[in-house]
Design a protein around this motif. Structure first.
Motif, PDB file in Angstrom:
ATOM      1  N   LYS A   2      21.232  -4.090 -30.388  1.00 53.97           N
ATOM      2  CA  LYS A   2      20.486  -5.283 -29.466  1.00 53.97           C
ATOM      3  C   LYS A   2      21.741  -5.535 -27.967  1.00 53.97           C
ATOM      4  O   LYS A   2      22.672  -4.472 -27.653  1.00 53.97           O
ATOM      5  N   LYS A   3      20.896  -5.666 -27.032  1.00 54.67           N
ATOM      6  CA  LYS A   3      21.430  -6.507 -26.032  1.00 54.67           C
ATOM      7  C   LYS A   3      22.229  -7.277 -25.561  1.00 54.67           C
ATOM      8  O   LYS A   3      21.759  -8.513 -26.090  1.00 54.67           O
ATOM      9  N   ILE A   4      23.662  -7.516 -25.191  1.00 58.89           N
ATOM     10  CA  ILE A   4      24.499  -8.431 -25.068  1.00 58.89           C
ATOM     11  C   ILE A   4      24.628  -8.709 -22.854  1.00 58.89           C
ATOM     12  O   ILE A   4      25.591  -7.325 -22.860  1.00 58.89           O
ATOM     13  N   LEU A   5      24.505 -10.192 -23.114  1.00 58.76           N
ATOM     14  CA  LEU A   5      24.799 -10.371 -21.384  1.00 58.76           C
ATOM     15  C   LEU A   5      26.147 -11.072 -21.759  1.00 58.76           C
ATOM     16  O   LEU A   5      25.715 -12.198 -22.513  1.00 58.76           O
ATOM     17  N   VAL A   6      26.960 -10.450 -20.923  1.00 60.63           N
ATOM     18  CA  VAL A   6      28.284 -11.102 -20.796  1.00 60.63           C
ATOM     19  C   VAL A   6      27.688 -11.700 -19.557  1.00 60.63           C
ATOM     20  O   VAL A   6      28.180 -10.823 -18.356  1.00 60.63           O
ATOM     21  N   ILE A   7      27.860 -13.470 -18.588  1.00 61.16           N
ATOM     22  CA  ILE A   7      28.657 -13.623 -17.648  1.00 61.16           C
ATOM     23  C   ILE A   7      29.523 -13.928 -18.078  1.00 61.16           C
ATOM     24  O   ILE A   7      30.296 -15.587 -18.242  1.00 61.16           O
ATOM     25  N   GLU A   8      30.336 -14.219 -17.136  1.00 58.97           N
ATOM     26  CA  GLU A   8      32.353 -13.830 -17.503  1.00 58.97           C
ATOM     27  C   GLU A   8      32.246 -13.213 -15.969  1.00 58.97           C
ATOM     28  O   GLU A   8      32.489 -12.286 -15.699  1.00 58.97           O
ATOM     29  N   ASP A   9      33.280 -14.572 -14.654  1.00 56.60           N
ATOM     30  CA  ASP A   9      33.863 -14.097 -13.734  1.00 56.60           C
ATOM     31  C   ASP A   9      35.277 -13.342 -13.671  1.00 56.60           C
ATOM     32  O   ASP A   9      35.717 -12.227 -13.107  1.00 56.60           O
ATOM     33  N   GLU A  10      36.214 -13.129 -14.460  1.00 56.04           N
ATOM     34  CA  GLU A  10      36.991 -12.974 -14.901  1.00 56.04           C
ATOM     35  C   GLU A  10      37.035 -11.236 -15.123  1.00 56.04           C
ATOM     36  O   GLU A  10      37.045 -10.824 -16.695  1.00 56.04           O
ATOM     37  N   PRO A  11      38.047 -10.542 -14.029  1.00 54.46           N
ATOM     38  CA  PRO A  11      37.601  -9.570 -14.709  1.00 54.46           C
ATOM     39  C   PRO A  11      38.079  -8.840 -15.839  1.00 54.46           C
ATOM     40  O   PRO A  11      37.661  -7.599 -16.474  1.00 54.46           O
ATOM     41  N   ASN A  12      39.149  -8.514 -16.191  1.00 53.42           N
ATOM     42  CA  ASN A  12      40.163  -7.759 -17.393  1.00 53.42           C
ATOM     43  C   ASN A  12      39.835  -8.566 -18.726  1.00 53.42           C
ATOM     44  O   ASN A  12      38.769  -8.146 -19.397  1.00 53.42           O
ATOM     45  N   ILE A  13      38.566  -9.829 -18.370  1.00 49.38           N
ATOM     46  CA  ILE A  13      38.040 -10.774 -19.965  1.00 49.38           C
ATOM     47  C   ILE A  13      36.512 -10.297 -20.077  1.00 49.38           C
ATOM     48  O   ILE A  13      36.112  -8.959 -21.004  1.00 49.38           O
ATOM     49  N   ARG A  14      36.198  -9.744 -18.784  1.00 45.05           N
ATOM     50  CA  ARG A  14      34.685  -8.652 -18.782  1.00 45.05           C
ATOM     51  C   ARG A  14      34.921  -7.549 -19.627  1.00 45.05           C
ATOM     52  O   ARG A  14      33.718  -6.854 -20.015  1.00 45.05           O
ATOM     53  N   GLU A  15      35.375  -6.703 -19.111  1.00 50.33           N
ATOM     54  CA  GLU A  15      36.038  -5.397 -19.340  1.00 50.33           C
ATOM     55  C   GLU A  15      35.940  -5.454 -21.048  1.00 50.33           C
ATOM     56  O   GLU A  15      35.684  -4.339 -21.236  1.00 50.33           O
ATOM     57  N   LEU A  16      36.827  -6.101 -21.053  1.00 49.85           N
ATOM     58  CA  LEU A  16      37.942  -6.043 -23.322  1.00 49.85           C
ATOM     59  C   LEU A  16      36.772  -6.603 -23.756  1.00 49.85           C
ATOM     60  O   LEU A  16      36.316  -5.851 -24.628  1.00 49.85           O
ATOM     61  N   GLU A  27      24.995  -2.415 -26.400  1.00 50.71           N
ATOM     62  CA  GLU A  27      24.575  -2.670 -25.025  1.00 50.71           C
ATOM     63  C   GLU A  27      25.074  -3.833 -24.263  1.00 50.71           C
ATOM     64  O   GLU A  27      24.070  -4.278 -24.633  1.00 50.71           O
ATOM     65  N   GLY A  28      25.896  -3.933 -23.693  1.00 50.37           N
ATOM     66  CA  GLY A  28      26.665  -4.898 -23.040  1.00 50.37           C
ATOM     67  C   GLY A  28      26.023  -4.588 -21.567  1.00 50.37           C
ATOM     68  O   GLY A  28      26.500  -3.465 -20.814  1.00 50.37           O
TER      69      GLY A  28
END
Length: 235
Positions: A2-16, A27-28
């Motif tokens: 499954k492919k998941i799109l993360v739309i997030e501007d905070e780098p720490n949260i996005r990377e986590l 798949e992120g």
């Protein structure tokens, strides 16, 4: 996968989030702003979108509204640092499937992703099953009598039977209600229409013609039976 799109501007949260998606066999892919996120949602066709509300260039509410207005039904989980109920309600009203408030635990996030994907797949499977069932019901089979609704054809033992339009509609209506006794008035309504002004004898005449063409002219015949004082049925 499954492919998941993360739309997030905070780098720490996005990377986590991206790290844990990989650890859970997803798949992120990601976007750091709203415009890029909207473009990726259209281009990549992900299985689910994790969407932050407060984003540069275009906020999460607008992204959600635009995707839904385009007919895009991809499941969306809103990520928000806001705790006010109105913000969560707005996300759901704009078409989001769920929300999770920051800070959130990774286990809770993964559980919500699995739940939303499972619900979405279940709904789609139900629709697919209904579609297949409807397609299957386009051919009605009664012993060696075949009624192909889509082709508007009737065959008996593989040999085509020529019926008029009303004869076909009458036979189809009886077949679709197999085992149910239908009165002459019911058949008039369904086959000739509610506004039809005529005698119920019209039904009897058409039934007689159908029976003759099917070689089944007995009142207690194999295909169409007469229920005295009530109407007709296909047993």
């Amino acid at each position: 996968m499954k492919k998941i799109l993360v739309i997030e501007d905070e780098p720490n949260i996005r990377e986590l989030v991206l790290y844990n998606l990989t650890q859970n066999s997803y798949e992120g892919i990601f976007a750091e702003d709203g415009e890029t996120g909207l473009a990726l949602a259209r281009m990549e066709k992900p299985d689910l979108i994790l969407l932050d509300i407060m984003l540069p260039e275009k906020n999460g509410y607008d992204i959600c509204k635009e995707l839904r207005a385009e007919g895009n039904k991809t499941p969306i989980i809103m990520l928000t640092a806001k705790n006010e109920e109105i913000d969560k309600v707005l996300g759901l009203e704009f078409g989001a499937d769920d929300y999770i408030s920051k800070p959130f635990g990774v286990r809770e996030l993964m559980a919500r992703i699995k739940a939303v994907l499972r619900r979405y797949e279940s709904q789609n499977m139900t629709k697919a099953d209904e579609k297949a069932k409807n397609k299957e019901n386009r051919v009605l089979q009664i012993d060696d009598l075949t009624i192909d609704v889509e082709r508007h054809e009737v065959s008996l033992g593989g040999k085509k039977v020529d019926l008029t339009l009303k004869e076909f509609d009458l036979l189809k209506t009886l077949a679709e209600n197999r085992g149910i006794v239908m009165s002459r008035n019911q058949l008039l309504d369904k086959v000739w229409g509610f506004e039809y002004i005529g005698e119920t004898r019209t039904v009897d005449v058409h039934v007689r013609y159908i029976r003759k063409k099917l070689g089944d002219e007995d009142n207690d015949g194999k295909y169409i039976q007469t229920v005295r004082g009530v109407g007709y049925k296909i047993p």
